[in-house]
Design a protein around this motif. Structure first.
Motif, PDB file in Angstrom:
ATOM      1  N   PRO A  11      52.814  95.346  10.613  1.00 37.01           N
ATOM      2  CA  PRO A  11      52.672  96.695  10.063  1.00 37.01           C
ATOM      3  C   PRO A  11      52.335  97.715  11.139  1.00 37.01           C
ATOM      4  O   PRO A  11      51.722  97.396  12.159  1.00 37.01           O
ATOM      5  CB  PRO A  11      51.516  96.551   9.068  1.00 37.01           C
ATOM      6  CG  PRO A  11      50.728  95.396   9.561  1.00 37.01           C
ATOM      7  CD  PRO A  11      51.707  94.466  10.209  1.00 37.01           C
ATOM      8  N   SER A  12      52.747  98.959  10.911  1.00 36.55           N
ATOM      9  CA  SER A  12      52.391 100.034  11.827  1.00 36.55           C
ATOM     10  C   SER A  12      50.995 100.572  11.513  1.00 36.55           C
ATOM     11  O   SER A  12      50.334 101.119  12.383  1.00 36.55           O
ATOM     12  CB  SER A  12      53.422 101.158  11.774  1.00 36.55           C
ATOM     13  OG  SER A  12      53.632 101.581  10.446  1.00 36.55           O
TER      14      SER A  12
ATOM     15  N   PHE B  68      62.207 105.443   8.772  1.00 38.32           N
ATOM     16  CA  PHE B  68      61.959 105.022   7.397  1.00 38.32           C
ATOM     17  C   PHE B  68      60.543 104.467   7.340  1.00 38.32           C
ATOM     18  O   PHE B  68      60.110 103.779   8.256  1.00 38.32           O
ATOM     19  CB  PHE B  68      62.909 103.893   6.973  1.00 38.32           C
ATOM     20  CG  PHE B  68      64.326 104.322   6.771  1.00 38.32           C
ATOM     21  CD1 PHE B  68      64.701 105.046   5.654  1.00 38.32           C
ATOM     22  CD2 PHE B  68      65.285 103.986   7.705  1.00 38.32           C
ATOM     23  CE1 PHE B  68      66.015 105.421   5.467  1.00 38.32           C
ATOM     24  CE2 PHE B  68      66.602 104.354   7.534  1.00 38.32           C
ATOM     25  CZ  PHE B  68      66.968 105.073   6.411  1.00 38.32           C
ATOM     26  N   ASP B  69      59.840 104.758   6.263  1.00 37.53           N
ATOM     27  CA  ASP B  69      58.509 104.195   6.046  1.00 37.53           C
ATOM     28  C   ASP B  69      58.533 103.337   4.787  1.00 37.53           C
ATOM     29  O   ASP B  69      59.054 103.753   3.753  1.00 37.53           O
ATOM     30  CB  ASP B  69      57.464 105.295   5.868  1.00 37.53           C
ATOM     31  CG  ASP B  69      57.230 106.076   7.143  1.00 37.53           C
ATOM     32  OD1 ASP B  69      56.935 105.437   8.160  1.00 37.53           O
ATOM     33  OD2 ASP B  69      57.363 107.310   7.115  1.00 37.53           O
ATOM     34  N   PHE B  70      57.971 102.147   4.895  1.00 35.65           N
ATOM     35  CA  PHE B  70      57.828 101.231   3.761  1.00 35.65           C
ATOM     36  C   PHE B  70      56.332 101.071   3.548  1.00 35.65           C
ATOM     37  O   PHE B  70      55.618 100.599   4.428  1.00 35.65           O
ATOM     38  CB  PHE B  70      58.496  99.895   4.089  1.00 35.65           C
ATOM     39  CG  PHE B  70      58.340  98.853   3.028  1.00 35.65           C
ATOM     40  CD1 PHE B  70      58.795  99.072   1.737  1.00 35.65           C
ATOM     41  CD2 PHE B  70      57.737  97.643   3.307  1.00 35.65           C
ATOM     42  CE1 PHE B  70      58.659  98.114   0.751  1.00 35.65           C
ATOM     43  CE2 PHE B  70      57.593  96.668   2.340  1.00 35.65           C
ATOM     44  CZ  PHE B  70      58.060  96.908   1.059  1.00 35.65           C
ATOM     45  N   ILE B  71      55.832 101.483   2.384  1.00 30.58           N
ATOM     46  CA  ILE B  71      54.392 101.509   2.116  1.00 30.58           C
ATOM     47  C   ILE B  71      54.076 100.726   0.851  1.00 30.58           C
ATOM     48  O   ILE B  71      54.762 100.859  -0.162  1.00 30.58           O
ATOM     49  CB  ILE B  71      53.901 102.965   1.955  1.00 30.58           C
ATOM     50  CG1 ILE B  71      54.162 103.748   3.246  1.00 30.58           C
ATOM     51  CG2 ILE B  71      52.432 103.003   1.581  1.00 30.58           C
ATOM     52  CD1 ILE B  71      53.977 105.238   3.092  1.00 30.58           C
TER      53      ILE B  71
ATOM     54  N   ASN C 271      72.170 102.508  10.407  1.00 32.00           N
ATOM     55  CA  ASN C 271      72.767 101.527   9.505  1.00 32.00           C
ATOM     56  C   ASN C 271      71.980 100.200   9.535  1.00 32.00           C
ATOM     57  O   ASN C 271      71.834  99.554   8.502  1.00 32.00           O
ATOM     58  CB  ASN C 271      74.227 101.269   9.869  1.00 32.00           C
ATOM     59  CG  ASN C 271      75.099 102.467   9.535  1.00 32.00           C
ATOM     60  OD1 ASN C 271      74.809 103.220   8.618  1.00 32.00           O
ATOM     61  ND2 ASN C 271      76.172 102.653  10.284  1.00 32.00           N
ATOM     62  N   GLN C 272      71.485  99.811  10.692  1.00 30.07           N
ATOM     63  CA  GLN C 272      70.701  98.587  10.803  1.00 30.07           C
ATOM     64  C   GLN C 272      69.367  98.723  10.062  1.00 30.07           C
ATOM     65  O   GLN C 272      68.931  97.811   9.388  1.00 30.07           O
ATOM     66  CB  GLN C 272      70.447  98.253  12.267  1.00 30.07           C
ATOM     67  CG  GLN C 272      69.761  96.931  12.473  1.00 30.07           C
ATOM     68  CD  GLN C 272      69.573  96.616  13.953  1.00 30.07           C
ATOM     69  OE1 GLN C 272      69.731  97.479  14.806  1.00 30.07           O
ATOM     70  NE2 GLN C 272      69.204  95.405  14.236  1.00 30.07           N
ATOM     71  N   ALA C 273      68.728  99.898  10.202  1.00 28.50           N
ATOM     72  CA  ALA C 273      67.453 100.152   9.530  1.00 28.50           C
ATOM     73  C   ALA C 273      67.652 100.137   8.031  1.00 28.50           C
ATOM     74  O   ALA C 273      66.853  99.593   7.299  1.00 28.50           O
ATOM     75  CB  ALA C 273      66.877 101.491   9.967  1.00 28.50           C
TER      76      ALA C 273
ATOM     77  N   SER D 297      51.555  99.684   5.783  1.00 28.97           N
ATOM     78  CA  SER D 297      52.699 100.528   6.100  1.00 28.97           C
ATOM     79  C   SER D 297      53.503  99.951   7.254  1.00 28.97           C
ATOM     80  O   SER D 297      52.944  99.470   8.237  1.00 28.97           O
ATOM     81  CB  SER D 297      52.192 101.926   6.475  1.00 28.97           C
ATOM     82  OG  SER D 297      53.250 102.732   6.933  1.00 28.97           O
ATOM     83  N   TYR D 298      54.820 100.025   7.131  1.00 28.59           N
ATOM     84  CA  TYR D 298      55.741  99.586   8.172  1.00 28.59           C
ATOM     85  C   TYR D 298      56.725 100.720   8.423  1.00 28.59           C
ATOM     86  O   TYR D 298      57.268 101.301   7.480  1.00 28.59           O
ATOM     87  CB  TYR D 298      56.478  98.330   7.719  1.00 28.59           C
ATOM     88  CG  TYR D 298      57.503  97.828   8.710  1.00 28.59           C
ATOM     89  CD1 TYR D 298      57.109  97.179   9.872  1.00 28.59           C
ATOM     90  CD2 TYR D 298      58.860  98.003   8.489  1.00 28.59           C
ATOM     91  CE1 TYR D 298      58.039  96.712  10.786  1.00 28.59           C
ATOM     92  CE2 TYR D 298      59.795  97.539   9.398  1.00 28.59           C
ATOM     93  CZ  TYR D 298      59.380  96.901  10.539  1.00 28.59           C
ATOM     94  OH  TYR D 298      60.293  96.444  11.454  1.00 28.59           O
TER      95      TYR D 298
END
Length: 68
Positions: free
Chosen positions: A32-33, A10-13, A66-68, A54-55
């Motif tokens: 962050p990544s 998953f990417d969170f931006i 499920n944890q992600a 971005s993470y």
């Protein structure tokens, strides 16, 4: 019946002109990544028009999914 298996990420931006990546990192308690700051060069001739934070969360299997 065989058990299925899932793998991915998953990417969170977050993007924005007035974005403060350090503040986001501090408030979300996440490292962050990738971070790109406004006016930073992407290539020799192209600058970022806004900032980018971005993470990424990688997972293998349903428990991590499920944890992600």
């Amino acid at each position: 019946m065989e058990e299925s298996f899932v793998v991915g990420s998953f990417d969170f931006i977050i993007r924005g002109i007035d974005l403060d990546p350090d503040e986001i990192t501090k408030k979300l308690y996440l490292t962050p990544s990738k971070v790109r700051r406004k006016d930073e060069f992407i290539t020799k001739d192209i600058k970022m028009k806004d900032s980018y934070w971005s993470y990424q969360v990688k997972f293998k299997g349903y428990d991590e999914f499920n944890q992600a």
